[in-house]
Scaffold this motif. Structure first.
Motif, PDB file in Angstrom:
ATOM      1  N   LEU A 182       6.254  43.697  31.939  1.00 20.46           N
ATOM      2  CA  LEU A 182       5.982  43.112  30.637  1.00 20.46           C
ATOM      3  C   LEU A 182       6.736  43.913  29.592  1.00 20.46           C
ATOM      4  O   LEU A 182       6.858  45.139  29.712  1.00 20.46           O
ATOM      5  N   VAL A 183       7.223  43.244  28.572  1.00 17.62           N
ATOM      6  CA  VAL A 183       7.841  43.908  27.431  1.00 17.62           C
ATOM      7  C   VAL A 183       6.992  43.548  26.220  1.00 17.62           C
ATOM      8  O   VAL A 183       6.662  42.383  26.023  1.00 17.62           O
ATOM      9  N   PHE A 184       6.606  44.564  25.452  1.00 18.89           N
ATOM     10  CA  PHE A 184       5.772  44.291  24.285  1.00 18.89           C
ATOM     11  C   PHE A 184       6.475  44.748  23.018  1.00 18.89           C
ATOM     12  O   PHE A 184       7.288  45.667  23.032  1.00 18.89           O
ATOM     13  N   GLU A 185       6.149  44.073  21.928  1.00 15.79           N
ATOM     14  CA  GLU A 185       6.625  44.478  20.610  1.00 15.79           C
ATOM     15  C   GLU A 185       5.465  44.320  19.643  1.00 15.79           C
ATOM     16  O   GLU A 185       4.793  43.290  19.628  1.00 15.79           O
ATOM     17  N   THR A 186       5.221  45.349  18.871  1.00 14.38           N
ATOM     18  CA  THR A 186       4.130  45.311  17.903  1.00 14.38           C
ATOM     19  C   THR A 186       4.652  45.683  16.519  1.00 14.38           C
ATOM     20  O   THR A 186       5.523  46.536  16.392  1.00 14.38           O
ATOM     21  N   LYS A 187       4.132  44.973  15.536  1.00 15.21           N
ATOM     22  CA  LYS A 187       4.494  45.231  14.144  1.00 15.21           C
ATOM     23  C   LYS A 187       3.229  45.121  13.304  1.00 15.21           C
ATOM     24  O   LYS A 187       2.306  44.403  13.660  1.00 15.21           O
ATOM     25  N   GLY A 188       3.220  45.819  12.192  1.00 12.94           N
ATOM     26  CA  GLY A 188       2.068  45.763  11.303  1.00 12.94           C
ATOM     27  C   GLY A 188       2.496  45.659   9.862  1.00 12.94           C
ATOM     28  O   GLY A 188       3.598  46.072   9.497  1.00 12.94           O
ATOM     29  N   SER A 189       1.619  45.089   9.056  1.00 14.87           N
ATOM     30  CA  SER A 189       1.870  45.052   7.622  1.00 14.87           C
ATOM     31  C   SER A 189       0.594  45.487   6.915  1.00 14.87           C
ATOM     32  O   SER A 189      -0.494  45.050   7.261  1.00 14.87           O
ATOM     33  N   GLY A 190       0.748  46.365   5.971  1.00 13.49           N
ATOM     34  CA  GLY A 190      -0.395  46.924   5.278  1.00 13.49           C
ATOM     35  C   GLY A 190      -0.684  48.327   5.778  1.00 13.49           C
ATOM     36  O   GLY A 190       0.057  48.885   6.583  1.00 13.49           O
ATOM     37  N   TYR A 191      -1.771  48.881   5.288  1.00 13.25           N
ATOM     38  CA  TYR A 191      -2.146  50.244   5.644  1.00 13.25           C
ATOM     39  C   TYR A 191      -3.579  50.288   6.133  1.00 13.25           C
ATOM     40  O   TYR A 191      -4.430  49.551   5.651  1.00 13.25           O
ATOM     41  N   MET A 192      -3.819  51.154   7.104  1.00 14.22           N
ATOM     42  CA  MET A 192      -5.161  51.315   7.658  1.00 14.22           C
ATOM     43  C   MET A 192      -5.938  52.341   6.846  1.00 14.22           C
ATOM     44  O   MET A 192      -5.410  53.378   6.476  1.00 14.22           O
ATOM     45  N   ALA A 193      -7.185  52.029   6.609  1.00 19.45           N
ATOM     46  CA  ALA A 193      -8.104  52.967   5.967  1.00 19.45           C
ATOM     47  C   ALA A 193      -9.426  52.854   6.718  1.00 19.45           C
ATOM     48  O   ALA A 193     -10.057  51.807   6.711  1.00 19.45           O
ATOM     49  N   THR A 194      -9.824  53.917   7.402  1.00 22.02           N
ATOM     50  CA  THR A 194     -10.981  53.834   8.292  1.00 22.02           C
ATOM     51  C   THR A 194     -12.300  54.117   7.623  1.00 22.02           C
ATOM     52  O   THR A 194     -13.342  53.923   8.230  1.00 22.02           O
TER      53      THR A 194
END
Length: 111
Positions: A28-40
């Motif tokens: 399997l080949v995976f690609e991940t992207k995110g937008s924004g910022y995490m605040a826990t």
């Protein structure tokens, strides 16, 4: 050949996961992207199911792939592939995070 896509919201950050299959190397080949910022806030860990693989691409054993680890920030992100085909992101931190961007990554997972 793309076989699955999914998205999740993790601590306020929108994250996408695209998964393809390469028959020549049975991986399997995976690609991940995110937008924004995490605040826990006060939380220090989160497991988010993102997608389920089609039944003909299931792994024989549960797999865990590290996407990002930062020991200085005491933070890590991994991708878990379960034997039932569920794929999830696991975010761990020993301290609450504020404003950490999602690590974009691409990699392969041998089945």
């Amino acid at each position: 050949m793309k076989i699955a896509s999914g998205r999740a919201n993790i601590y306020g950050c929108d994250v996408t996961l695209d998964v393809s299959y390469i028959p020549a190397i049975h991986s399997l080949v995976f690609e991940t992207k995110g937008s924004g910022y995490m605040a826990t806030g006060t939380q220090t860990g989160h497991l988010a199911k993102v997608l389920t693989l089609p039944s003909n691409y299931l792994p024989a054993n549960e797999l865990n792939v590290c996407i990002c680890a930062n020991m200085q920030l005491k933070f890590g992100v991994s991708l878990i592939v379960q034997t039932n085909g569920d794929m999830a992101f696991n975010v761990t931190s020993s301290e609450p995070m504020r404003g950490f961007g999602w690590p974009s990554a691409m990699g392969f997972i041998p089945l």
